[in-house]
Structure formats: C-alpha cells, structure tokens
Design a protein around this motif. Structure first.
Motif, PDB file in Angstrom:
ATOM      1  N   GLU A 157      17.412   4.614   5.399  1.00 23.11           N
ATOM      2  CA  GLU A 157      17.616   5.008   6.793  1.00 23.11           C
ATOM      3  C   GLU A 157      17.112   6.417   7.084  1.00 23.11           C
ATOM      4  N   ASN A 158      17.430   7.352   6.189  1.00 25.25           N
ATOM      5  CA  ASN A 158      17.130   8.754   6.451  1.00 25.25           C
ATOM      6  C   ASN A 158      15.880   9.260   5.752  1.00 25.25           C
ATOM      7  N   GLY A 159      15.453   8.572   4.704  1.00 29.12           N
ATOM      8  CA  GLY A 159      14.292   9.011   3.952  1.00 29.12           C
ATOM      9  C   GLY A 159      14.639  10.067   2.911  1.00 29.12           C
ATOM     10  N   ILE A 160      13.643  10.457   2.120  1.00 31.66           N
ATOM     11  CA  ILE A 160      13.801  11.496   1.111  1.00 31.66           C
ATOM     12  C   ILE A 160      12.661  12.501   1.246  1.00 31.66           C
ATOM     13  N   GLU A 161      12.843  13.653   0.647  1.00 26.34           N
ATOM     14  CA  GLU A 161      11.824  14.695   0.741  1.00 26.34           C
ATOM     15  C   GLU A 161      10.591  14.330  -0.077  1.00 26.34           C
ATOM     16  N   GLN A 174      10.854   7.878   5.029  1.00 26.26           N
ATOM     17  CA  GLN A 174      11.597   6.654   4.767  1.00 26.26           C
ATOM     18  C   GLN A 174      10.847   5.748   3.796  1.00 26.26           C
ATOM     19  N   LYS A 175       9.525   5.758   3.882  1.00 25.47           N
ATOM     20  CA  LYS A 175       8.723   4.905   2.994  1.00 25.47           C
ATOM     21  C   LYS A 175       8.828   5.378   1.546  1.00 25.47           C
ATOM     22  N   LEU A 252       2.313   7.044   4.041  1.00 21.08           N
ATOM     23  CA  LEU A 252       3.439   7.743   4.649  1.00 21.08           C
ATOM     24  C   LEU A 252       3.378   7.693   6.176  1.00 21.08           C
ATOM     25  N   GLU A 253       4.414   8.233   6.804  1.00 24.17           N
ATOM     26  CA  GLU A 253       4.536   8.212   8.246  1.00 24.17           C
ATOM     27  C   GLU A 253       3.500   9.131   8.916  1.00 24.17           C
ATOM     28  N   PRO A 254       3.128   8.848  10.163  1.00 26.69           N
ATOM     29  CA  PRO A 254       2.103   9.648  10.861  1.00 26.69           C
ATOM     30  C   PRO A 254       2.429  11.132  10.942  1.00 26.69           C
ATOM     31  N   GLU A 255       3.717  11.482  11.121  1.00 25.34           N
ATOM     32  CA  GLU A 255       4.061  12.901  11.241  1.00 25.34           C
ATOM     33  C   GLU A 255       3.816  13.658   9.945  1.00 25.34           C
ATOM     34  N   LEU A 257       1.384  12.688   7.756  1.00 26.67           N
ATOM     35  CA  LEU A 257      -0.078  12.700   7.626  1.00 26.67           C
ATOM     36  C   LEU A 257      -0.685  13.930   8.297  1.00 26.67           C
ATOM     37  N   SER A 258      -0.110  14.328   9.412  1.00 25.39           N
ATOM     38  CA  SER A 258      -0.662  15.456  10.166  1.00 25.39           C
ATOM     39  C   SER A 258      -0.235  16.813   9.622  1.00 25.39           C
ATOM     40  N   SER A 259       0.712  16.821   8.662  1.00 21.80           N
ATOM     41  CA  SER A 259       1.247  18.091   8.170  1.00 21.80           C
ATOM     42  C   SER A 259       0.634  18.536   6.851  1.00 21.80           C
ATOM     43  N   THR A 260      -0.207  17.694   6.229  1.00 17.53           N
ATOM     44  CA  THR A 260      -0.809  18.065   4.948  1.00 17.53           C
ATOM     45  C   THR A 260      -2.130  17.335   4.761  1.00 17.53           C
ATOM     46  N   GLU A 261      -2.988  17.921   3.935  1.00 16.21           N
ATOM     47  CA  GLU A 261      -4.274  17.315   3.600  1.00 16.21           C
ATOM     48  C   GLU A 261      -4.270  16.733   2.188  1.00 16.21           C
ATOM     49  N   GLU A 262      -3.136  16.857   1.493  1.00 14.22           N
ATOM     50  CA  GLU A 262      -3.023  16.319   0.139  1.00 14.22           C
ATOM     51  C   GLU A 262      -3.193  14.799   0.160  1.00 14.22           C
ATOM     52  N   THR A 263      -3.897  14.273  -0.831  1.00 12.11           N
ATOM     53  CA  THR A 263      -4.081  12.813  -0.899  1.00 12.11           C
ATOM     54  C   THR A 263      -2.895  12.128  -1.565  1.00 12.11           C
TER      55      THR A 263
END
Length: 271
Positions: A157-161, A174-175, A252-255, A257-263
C-alpha cells in the motif's frame, strides 16, 4: 544506505556468497559476544566504511536494524530465528493483528483436508497418501507465503524506499515493495515447505528399511531430520534473493522516473 545494506550489496552478489554470509550470521558462537564487544565492533564498522566481516556478523545477529539497540541473547538469530524474524522488521499494531489473523486462517486451512477426510470417511490408501503425505508440504508452503504477504501488506500500500548507487533515497515505490514482499514470501514458502516435505520423505524410507525398531526410535529419527533440514534450509531460503534488491528504473512509478537518471535502483528486501 546503512552499513549492513552496503555490505550485502558488495559481498552478497551470488547465492553462494549470501549462503556463507548467512551461515556466519547464524553461528551460535556469536551468542557469546558481550554487549561491550558488540558496541565496539559496531562503532568500528560505522567509522571504517570497509566491509569487515567480524563486525558485520556481530551487527547482523546482535543489533536491531531500526533502533540500533542490542537484541537480547535469546532473541538473536543464532538462538532462535523464528522468534527473531519479527524483530528484524518493525511491526505496527495493525500488522500484528493481521499476522495473528493470517496464522489462524492458515491453521484452519491446513486442518480442512484431514477434517474433510474424517467427516466423509475417506479411508482409501490413495486418499491417505494424498492428504497425509503429499498435500501438507505445498499447503504449508503456500500458507507461509500468505502469512508473509499479509504481515507485510503495508509495503504493497505505502511502498518502500528506493536508493541510487550512492545510497541516496530517490523516492518511495509500491512496485519495489511488491517485489520485495513477493521474494520474501517465496523464500519463506520454500523454507517451510521443504522442511515439512524432506523429513516426511526420509522417514518413509527409514520405516521401509526398518532402521528404527520402535515408535520412540522412529519419533527421535523424525525429530532429528526435521531439525537438520530446518537448520540447513534456513540459510538457503534467506540466500535465495539478494538482501539489497535491484529494480530497473523503467519498472518504477513515473514520479521516480523523473527524479533520477539511474538505470537501476536499490531497496532493502527485508527478511
């Protein structure tokens, strides 16, 4: 990224490496370490920044990963891991309630085939073989996985870091939580399913060969086999998946994806 997770990422790449590490963590001799010695080795680990094996063993088996407090001797992994498993994962009151409910539900499900057989007097040899010999192992494995999924349902429900290669948290996914729970549930199913199946199979051959002459001797052999298989399967199941899990950025989630360029990003799978 904390020292333990950094160590698992560096040293736990292959199954064999992880197996050896867990065998060290579960070493009963670590129970003899005093609290002062544990504090000194933990301080050495935090200050050195290197993957030192002895401090890591003390830290993994003796220190709570969230509170940094020393775990009482009887609750450390080498003493009794089935009790210690909840200590490695911070449980909220709702999760404890869910866990008790899941265990009760699993116990009822496990008893249903036997009750059904007795209720309808199904006494054929095939029915006895299926219900008493073949069905319990996969059923126990399935219920063990179900219990893990229920107790760790907040991660769905909440996801992990998730973190980048430098240990910087880039978001909560969450994924990634779903992947971590699925891996842990599968490893727990393998642990308890195999622990139930192998001793039953070996005991069957012991009975056929008539090695145990009395019921008491047969019960002792069965208990020894269960203990041996559990001791062997414990590090095997914990080593099935990396402790520092990896997940592709595209999964991962779209938000995020936009916060890092790491593959590839990393997360703590838990146990």
């Amino acid at each position: 990224m904390d020292a333990n997770l950094r160590f698992w990422r560096a040293e736990g790449q292959s199954f064999f490496q992880r197996f050896l590490l867990w065998a060290d963590v579960l070493d009963p001799l670590l129970l003899l370490k005093s609290s002062d010695e544990i504090r000194r080795t933990r301080l050495l680990l935090q200050n050195s920044g290197k993957t030192l094996s002895e401090p890591i063993q003390n830290d993994q088996s003796s220190v709570h990963p969230d509170t940094d407090k020393i775990i009482p001797v009887l609750f450390r992994p080498p003493a009794f891991l089935p009790i210690c498993l909840p200590l490695e994962y911070p449980l909220q009151q709702k999760q404890i309630f869910y866990g008790l409910g899941a265990i009760s539900y699993a116990a009822c499900i496990g008893a249903l085939p036997l009750l059904f057989m007795n209720r309808y007097t199904l006494k054929s040899s095939v029915t006895q073989l299926v219900v008493k010999k073949l069905l319990p192992a996969p059923l126990l494995g399935l219920m063990s996985a179900f219990t893990v999924a229920v107790v760790r349902s907040p991660e769905f429900e909440n996801g992990i870091e998730v973190m980048d290669r430098n240990g910087k948290v880039v978001g909560v996914s969450q994924k990634a939580g779903e992947k971590a729970v699925k891996e842990t549930a599968l490893s727990r199913a393998v642990l308890f399913g195999t622990t139930f199946f192998l001793p039953a199979l070996l005991t069957y051959f012991v009975e056929r060969a008539k090695f145990a002459k009395t019921p008491r001797a047969l019960a002792s052999v069965r208990m020894f086999m269960i203990t041996s298989v559990l001791a062997g399967m414990l590090p095997v199941s914990l080593s099935m998946f990396p402790q520092c899990g990896e997940i592709k950025r595209t999964d991962l989630e779209p938000e995020i994806l936009s916060s890092t360029e790491e593959t590839e990003l990393f997360y703590n799978r838990g146990i």
